[in-house]
Design a protein around this motif. Structure first.
Motif, PDB file in Angstrom:
ATOM      1  N   GLU A 173      70.355   5.171  48.090  1.00  0.00           N
ATOM      2  CA  GLU A 173      69.192   4.334  47.810  1.00  0.00           C
ATOM      3  C   GLU A 173      67.959   5.178  47.486  1.00  0.00           C
ATOM      4  OE1 GLU A 173      68.905   1.086  47.275  1.00  0.00           O
ATOM      5  OE2 GLU A 173      71.093   1.131  47.413  1.00  0.00           O
ATOM      6  N   ARG A 176      68.296   6.177  43.916  1.00  0.00           N
ATOM      7  CA  ARG A 176      67.985   5.045  43.023  1.00  0.00           C
ATOM      8  C   ARG A 176      66.477   4.879  42.836  1.00  0.00           C
ATOM      9  NH1 ARG A 176      72.150   1.497  41.888  1.00  0.00           N
ATOM     10  NH2 ARG A 176      74.060   1.774  43.115  1.00  0.00           N
ATOM     11  N   LYS A 177      65.729   5.084  43.895  1.00  0.00           N
ATOM     12  CA  LYS A 177      64.275   4.937  43.802  1.00  0.00           C
ATOM     13  C   LYS A 177      63.665   6.010  42.896  1.00  0.00           C
ATOM     14  CE  LYS A 177      63.734   2.901  48.408  1.00  0.00           C
ATOM     15  NZ  LYS A 177      63.177   3.114  49.776  1.00  0.00           N
ATOM     16  N   PRO A 180      65.424   5.021  38.685  1.00  0.00           N
ATOM     17  CA  PRO A 180      65.925   3.643  38.505  1.00  0.00           C
ATOM     18  C   PRO A 180      66.505   3.398  37.117  1.00  0.00           C
ATOM     19  CG  PRO A 180      63.519   3.690  38.526  1.00  0.00           C
ATOM     20  CD  PRO A 180      63.977   5.051  38.943  1.00  0.00           C
ATOM     21  N   HIS A 181      65.914   3.988  36.088  1.00  0.00           N
ATOM     22  CA  HIS A 181      66.404   3.762  34.728  1.00  0.00           C
ATOM     23  C   HIS A 181      67.798   4.359  34.541  1.00  0.00           C
ATOM     24  CE1 HIS A 181      66.392   3.149  30.426  1.00  0.00           C
ATOM     25  NE2 HIS A 181      66.687   4.430  30.243  1.00  0.00           N
ATOM     26  N   ALA A 184      70.297   2.155  35.954  1.00  0.00           N
ATOM     27  CA  ALA A 184      70.440   0.915  35.201  1.00  0.00           C
ATOM     28  C   ALA A 184      71.325   1.106  33.971  1.00  0.00           C
ATOM     29  CB  ALA A 184      69.065   0.398  34.773  1.00  0.00           C
TER      30      ALA A 184
END
Length: 560
Positions: A173, A176-177, A180-181, A184
């Motif tokens: 996590e 991911r922070k 983020p792109h 995605a």
């Protein structure tokens, strides 16, 4: 305006200037005085602007000044000169004494004092006579022998600060922070019928849209534009059409050649790409994970716009087109076979270069990066395979210096740069952890030679915190050079590649070596024996730990 040539006093009109002692003495006679009569005086006239004192030009036809004044002037200047020389000498002596004591002298070497250690073990079992046979030193080189004991003290300090502490692996996590792109764009699952990690991505452009118009690799480098011109021409032929939508096949590498520089990675890359089941990125070293995604093109040029992950994926389109052809073949569709083509990427900076973290990640712990390259690669590709090619770090550093140094290259210059780099590295480990110093951008840019790249075990241990040991193949350049067929078979087996015909194998193993030392660099000869001894002492504890981790004493590089 008129000025008295003798004393540079401004004269008013009709002023006889009787107050001037040199114009009017005690026994002055206006008729006999040549000054008052103007015979020896050339009046100087200027415009009506105010004239500076130092701008007055004094012209005399003979030397009528007093010899006493002349000697007083000479004596004053001589005293001032002597006083200045004494002060300068005292300053230089003070500088030399304090600099020698603290190792701060800048020229020519910081350590030219003391006697050379006579213990042969300090020279990695090489005696001084052996060194003389290996390299005939000039008068300048003899002075470098005196460096060894004092630099050895610095190396001992560094060795005493070495601690191999396991780093904490960040949570998914947290990754991911940070990106983020990236999360995605890249899915967490790939096509099951392909050995290489690939997936289909919907393409929303039309026939007039240039899919590579914004690709930073194409924009910033002219030599890559030919590749992208070809990709534009064939792009629409490789789109997959399904239910009125267009899809393009996207792929990541199945394996990475992650390091190290000047260790034979180019030669390994050139041989592997000859295998019929291996493809590589359109650019050998994209340096995306370490530099381009942070906007670094050249460190000296500062930061540019960050390269998005789509630009990186574009580099694998040529290979993706070939994989797509296999996936759409009847053999795969009807008989359930899978694609066996795999893609590789060979950026030699991937293993060690985490210098950009300090500009983007601010939650560091005691100067250590909170996230490393391998954290993100593992997040997307937990099954990725990694190949590392290493060589004796002492020889690697000298080869690195010869390749990247632009001018004034010599064994003596290399020695100076090594001494300076060791001083800087010592200063760092006295205040910070080993990992913090290895990944310290400021320190790495300040060191004249890249000492940190040869600390292989520091990087390897950090990669082993996220990848299993059986996912990493570590090779030695020395073994590759002496028995290329054996090392290539190890690589083929590691990547689970199919068998080759004798002709194919001969083509791969008997090709000339790539990226060898340039002739002009070869003519410079080897490094100084003293420099080699210094570097052997510096790298010894790291090589010892590496041999323990890999259970192979060959990585001690006792004799290479």
């Amino acid at each position: 305006m008129r000025y008295c040539i003798n004393c540079c006093i401004h004269l008013l009109p009709n002023d006889l200037h009787r107050q001037c002692f040199r114009c009017r003495g005690p026994d002055h006679n206006n008729q006999k005085c040549p000054v008052c009569r103007g015979e020896n005086k050339i009046p100087l006239y200027t415009d009506r602007k105010q004239m500076k004192w130092l701008a007055v030009l004094e012209v005399r036809t003979d030397h009528c000044e007093s010899w006493n004044g002349f000697f007083c002037l000479r004596k004053g200047k001589l005293c001032s000169l002597m006083f200045g020389l004494i002060i300068m000498t005292l300053v230089m002596v003070s500088y030399m004494l304090t600099g020698a004591k603290h190792g701060l002298l800048l020229i020519p070497s910081p350590f030219h004092y003391g006697a050379f250690a006579s213990n042969p073990s300090l020279m990695d079992n090489e005696s001084l006579s052996d060194m003389k046979d290996y390299y005939q030193p000039s008068k300048m080189n003899i002075s470098y022998v005196k460096d060894y004991p004092s630099i050895k003290l610095i190396i001992d300090t560094i060795t005493s600060k070495i601690e191999f502490i396991t780093r904490q692996r960040p949570d998914l996590e947290e990754l991911r922070k940070q990106e983020p792109h990236m999360f995605a764009v890249i899915p967490n699952k790939f096509l099951p019928n392909s050995k290489n990690p690939c997936w289909y991505e919907e393409y929303r452009g039309n026939t007039t849209t240039d899919p590579y118009a914004t690709n930073s690799y194409a924009l910033y480098s002219k030599r890559f534009r030919i590749i992208f011109d070809y990709l534009r021409k064939v792009f629409w032929n490789h789109l997959y059409h399904y239910k009125d939508k267009h899809y393009r096949l996207r792929c990541l590498p199945h394996f990475y050649i992650i390091g190290q520089p000047k260790c034979g990675t180019t030669d390994l890359y050139d041989r592997l790409r000859l295998h019929p089941d291996v493809r590589f990125s359109a650019i050998k070293e994209p340096h995306w994970w370490t530099r381009k995604r942070f906007g670094i093109i050249r460190l000296r040029d500062g930061f540019h716009d960050r390269y998005p992950v789509e630009d990186y994926l574009d580099l694998f389109d040529l290979a993706a087109h070939q994989i797509q052809s296999v996936l759409q073949s009847d053999a795969v569709k009807e008989h359930g076979k899978r694609n066996n083509i795999i893609i590789g990427e060979a950026s030699a900076s991937t293993m060690w270069d985490n210098n950009a973290w300090i500009f983007f990640y601010d939650n560091s712990t005691e100067g250590e990066p909170p996230f490393l390259i391998q954290d993100f690669i593992h997040a997307f590709q937990p099954n990725a395979k990694l190949i590392i090619m290493l060589r004796d770090p002492v020889e690697r550093l000298y080869s690195d210096y010869l390749y990247f140094a632009s001018a004034n290259k010599s064994a003596e210059d290399f020695h100076e740069k090594v001494a300076e780099s060791l001083q800087l590295f010592e200063g760092c480990v006295l205040d910070f952890s080993l990992r913090a110093c290895v990944y310290n951008n400021t320190l790495n840019n300040a060191m004249p030679v890249r000492l940190q790249v040869g600390l292989y075990v520091v990087y390897l241990l950090d990669w082993l915190t996220v990848f299993n040991k059986d996912q990493i193949l570590v090779l030695r350049l020395e073994d590759h050079a002496s028995n290329m067929r054996y090392t290539m078979h190890m690589v083929f087996q590691f990547l689970d590649l199919g068998p080759l015909s004798e002709k194919q194998e001969a083509l791969i193993t008997k090709s000339p070596a790539s990226n060898t030392r340039r002739p002009e660099d070869r003519s410079l000869g080897p490094m100084l024996p003293t420099t080699k001894a210094i570097l052997r002492d510096f790298y010894r504890p790291f090589n010892t730990k590496l041999a323990q981790v890999l259970f192979d004493d060959a990585f001690l590089w006792k004799r290479t």
